[in-house]
Design a protein around this motif. Sequence first.
Motif, short mmCIF file in Angstrom:
data_model
loop_
_atom_site.label_atom_id
_atom_site.label_comp_id
_atom_site.label_asym_id
_atom_site.label_seq_id
_atom_site.Cartn_x
_atom_site.Cartn_y
_atom_site.Cartn_z
N LEU A 163 0.34 -1.47 -0.04
CA LEU A 163 0.05 -0.55 -0.07
C LEU A 163 0.93 1.35 0.11
O LEU A 163 0.64 1.79 -0.98
N LEU A 167 1.23 4.04 -2.73
CA LEU A 167 1.22 6.00 -2.44
C LEU A 167 2.12 6.66 -2.47
O LEU A 167 2.20 8.04 -1.96
N ARG A 185 -6.69 9.31 -0.50
CA ARG A 185 -7.93 8.34 -0.42
C ARG A 185 -8.84 7.40 -1.00
O ARG A 185 -9.19 6.34 -0.29
N LYS A 188 -6.35 3.57 -0.70
CA LYS A 188 -6.92 3.09 0.27
C LYS A 188 -8.22 2.95 0.23
O LYS A 188 -8.40 1.53 0.71
N TYR A 191 -7.66 -0.80 -1.87
CA TYR A 191 -7.07 -1.55 -0.84
C TYR A 191 -8.12 -2.09 -0.01
O TYR A 191 -7.71 -2.99 0.31
N GLU A 192 -8.52 -1.46 1.17
CA GLU A 192 -9.40 -1.62 1.60
C GLU A 192 -10.53 -2.82 1.46
O GLU A 192 -10.80 -3.66 2.14
#
Length: 389
Positions: A163, A167, A185, A188, A191-192
């Motif tokens: 991750l 980023l 954002r 993320k 990824y979640e």
Amino acid sequence: MACGTLPRLWPAPTQAEVDAIIRMDDPVLRNLHITQTYHVLKVALTDVLGEEDVNWCGFATWASKTAGAFIRKDVLPALLADLLDRADALTRSIAELQDRLLGAWGASVGVQFVLARTLEDITDEVARHTTRGNFIVFEELAPLYVDLLEKFSGLDAPDGSRLEAVLSRLVPGPVEEGGQDLLIRAVKAYYEAIFTKDGKARAELMFLANALVGYHEQTRLQGPVLAALNAPLREVFLDNLVEFLRADPSRRVRGMPEWSLREAFTPLATRLERLWRELETKTLMRIELPDVTLRLGEDIPMLTSERDFPPHLTRLEHPELVALMAQLDRTPDDTAGSAARDWGSLGDRMNLIVDLFRTRQQDRLLYDQPFTFLQVDAFQQGRVPHGRL
């Protein structure tokens, strides 16, 4: 890790291939490659993000394909016919002035000739700004999605180092100052979503990520959008009229200065520009999806006669997504009122775009190919394909 079942007809693009597209000089060929690259990415990313919820590249494919019609100026013949037809009444209303200043030939043919040339100049301007917008978005986002695909592929369990690797390419800060907070954002959220098993929670994370990317790119596009919408037809028409008259001085009233000609024809030029704005808005404000042409000045159609959105997105619960929709969506949980009243307004565009993303997020038609195999083969060999693109 998700397991995509869509056929892989082309290999996933590499950063080197994306960089080669960015370096292309021909705007028409570059747009075709951009559209195809978004398509290949959206399919390849299903191995990471799953197929049920379409990622942002699925929407970008069809937005880029629609932009191609303006970049190639495919819309010019229809626009010209419509404008000349509707301008005829305006030019007849000043027939006496035309006859006195331009002579009989100018009155019957000259203004239409000047208007046709003006429209060609204006569509050149629109094509230039559309090309710029298409390039700006691809240059920033295609490398990010390739990186996301490369770094997140094969993840069976969370890995913070991967991750952070994605980023690390992004710059903190607001987009207005050159920052990429919205993209940070979004990454993320994607990824979640990879590790979220619950269908509703996963759908909301995908919608959140797509909406954040859309918000970022539309903010970046504000300049090109306004420039395309505000192409100065009145000034260009008057310039072309003067040039037309200079080509044959006998068409001008003896001794009449240029400023007087401009003043005499300014009312007509102003009315023609108003007409152009109406036609341009109607033509520009659309997106061609595989099954329908959406008019962006109208409300986004409901998903079905019974519901606006897919079941997982009917009522939103994710706190960050709810807050973002409160910021961007004037009519939460409803497609009524989603129409963009002013495409030059970022708020109006986003009000529509979030409803477009939300209604179509689970529409498998968005995975369709934008081009035929023969067309792809042609532009990969450096030729613009024949036929409708």
